[in-house]
Scaffold this active site. Structure first.
Site, mmCIF file in Angstrom:
data_model
loop_
_atom_site.group_PDB
_atom_site.id
_atom_site.type_symbol
_atom_site.label_atom_id
_atom_site.label_comp_id
_atom_site.label_asym_id
_atom_site.label_seq_id
_atom_site.Cartn_x
_atom_site.Cartn_y
_atom_site.Cartn_z
ATOM 1 N N ASP A 12 23.702 43.476 -13.017
ATOM 2 C CA ASP A 12 22.970 43.630 -14.274
ATOM 3 C C ASP A 12 22.527 45.080 -14.370
ATOM 4 O OD1 ASP A 12 23.200 40.905 -14.878
ATOM 5 O OD2 ASP A 12 21.441 40.434 -13.680
ATOM 6 N N ASP A 131 24.719 31.889 -22.181
ATOM 7 C CA ASP A 131 23.397 31.759 -21.563
ATOM 8 C C ASP A 131 22.796 30.444 -22.036
ATOM 9 O OD1 ASP A 131 23.689 34.197 -20.338
ATOM 10 O OD2 ASP A 131 22.564 35.303 -21.849
#
Length: 257
Positions: A12, A131
């Site tokens: 990330d 997600d």
């Protein structure tokens, strides 16, 4: 011939640095993305995933630079996602050195984007990043089923996650990065119910993401239907290695490279 299960570290990236938190909050620095990518390549990672977690317009050039520098030094497939809104964004990332590109929010806003990317570059280039949270009523408790979210799991869409994965695959997504926002960063194990629910409805490969905390967490995800397993903080902070995860999978009778 059995297809080998892939083990994928996820980086990330925020402003050119790798960060990690819990449920996409309380982010802390985890290192330089290029150096981490090189280390994972040497450890035997099958692929790498970069996600630009802020994806602000001011950060985009930083992301392209990270992709370029990584592609010059790491020779395993690289998936890049975060802030991808157009076919031209995909083109630019591929030219920078990405092998696959992940789409999420822009595809939810305009599903035809999935078809456009697949038609131009091929389904093998396109990863749907989903997600997902368990549905909750306004009072808070889980109320059954799964919902796609945006903005790091903070924004509800009302879209059924299983139906969305099915539709995206029909539109041309070649793979689904299935991230449990409830499990993300908790190290309590993957959301097996979510993996099973998507696997029962789609035939494209599934990458299980969210919740890895121990070597024993990965085999159940594969048994539930994942074709690849992805983790972040347990790799970044040295608690697990790619080799240890692969060895545990082998001992469980699962084929790995």
């Amino acid at each position: 011939m059995t297809v080998a299960t892939r083990v994928i570290p996820c980086l990330d990236v925020d402003a050119g640095r790798v960060v990690k938190g819990v449920n996409f909050a309380n982010l802390r620095d985890a290192g330089d993305p290029v150096e981490l990518a090189k280390a994972y390549g040497q450890q035997g990672a099958d692929e790498l995933t970069f996600l630009d977690v802020t994806a602000s317009s001011g950060n985009r050039e930083t992301t392209y630079d990270v992709v370029r520098r990584t592609a010059e030094q790491v020779f395993i497939p690289l998936t890049v996602g975060g802030g991808v809104r157009t076919v031209d964004d995909v083109d630019r990332l591929l030219r920078a050195g990405a092998d696959k590109v992940g789409v999420n929010t822009a595809a939810i806003a305009r599903p035809q984007l999935v078809h456009e990317i697949a038609a131009r570059f091929g389904s093998q280039v396109l990863v749907l990043s989903a997600d997902v949270r368990r549905r909750r009523d306004d009072a808070g408790p889980a109320s059954g089923g799964f919902e796609v979210t945006t903005h790091g799991g903070r924004t509800r869409t009302g879209i059924d996650a299983i139906e969305w994965c099915v539709r995206a695959a029909e539109l041309g997504a070649g793979e689904i990065l299935l991230n449990s926002m409830d499990a993300d960063g908790t190290r309590d194990g993957f959301d097996l119910e979510l993996i099973e629910a998507v696997r029962s409805e789609v035939r494209v490969p599934i990458i299980a993401s969210g919740g890895a905390g121990a070597v024993g967490d990965f085999a159940p995800a594969v048994r539930s239907g994942a074709d690849a397993v992805l983790a972040a903080s347990v790799f970044h902070f040295g608690e697990l290695t790619i080799g240890a995860v692969k060895q545990a999978l082998r001992q469980d009778g699962i084929c790995v490279r």
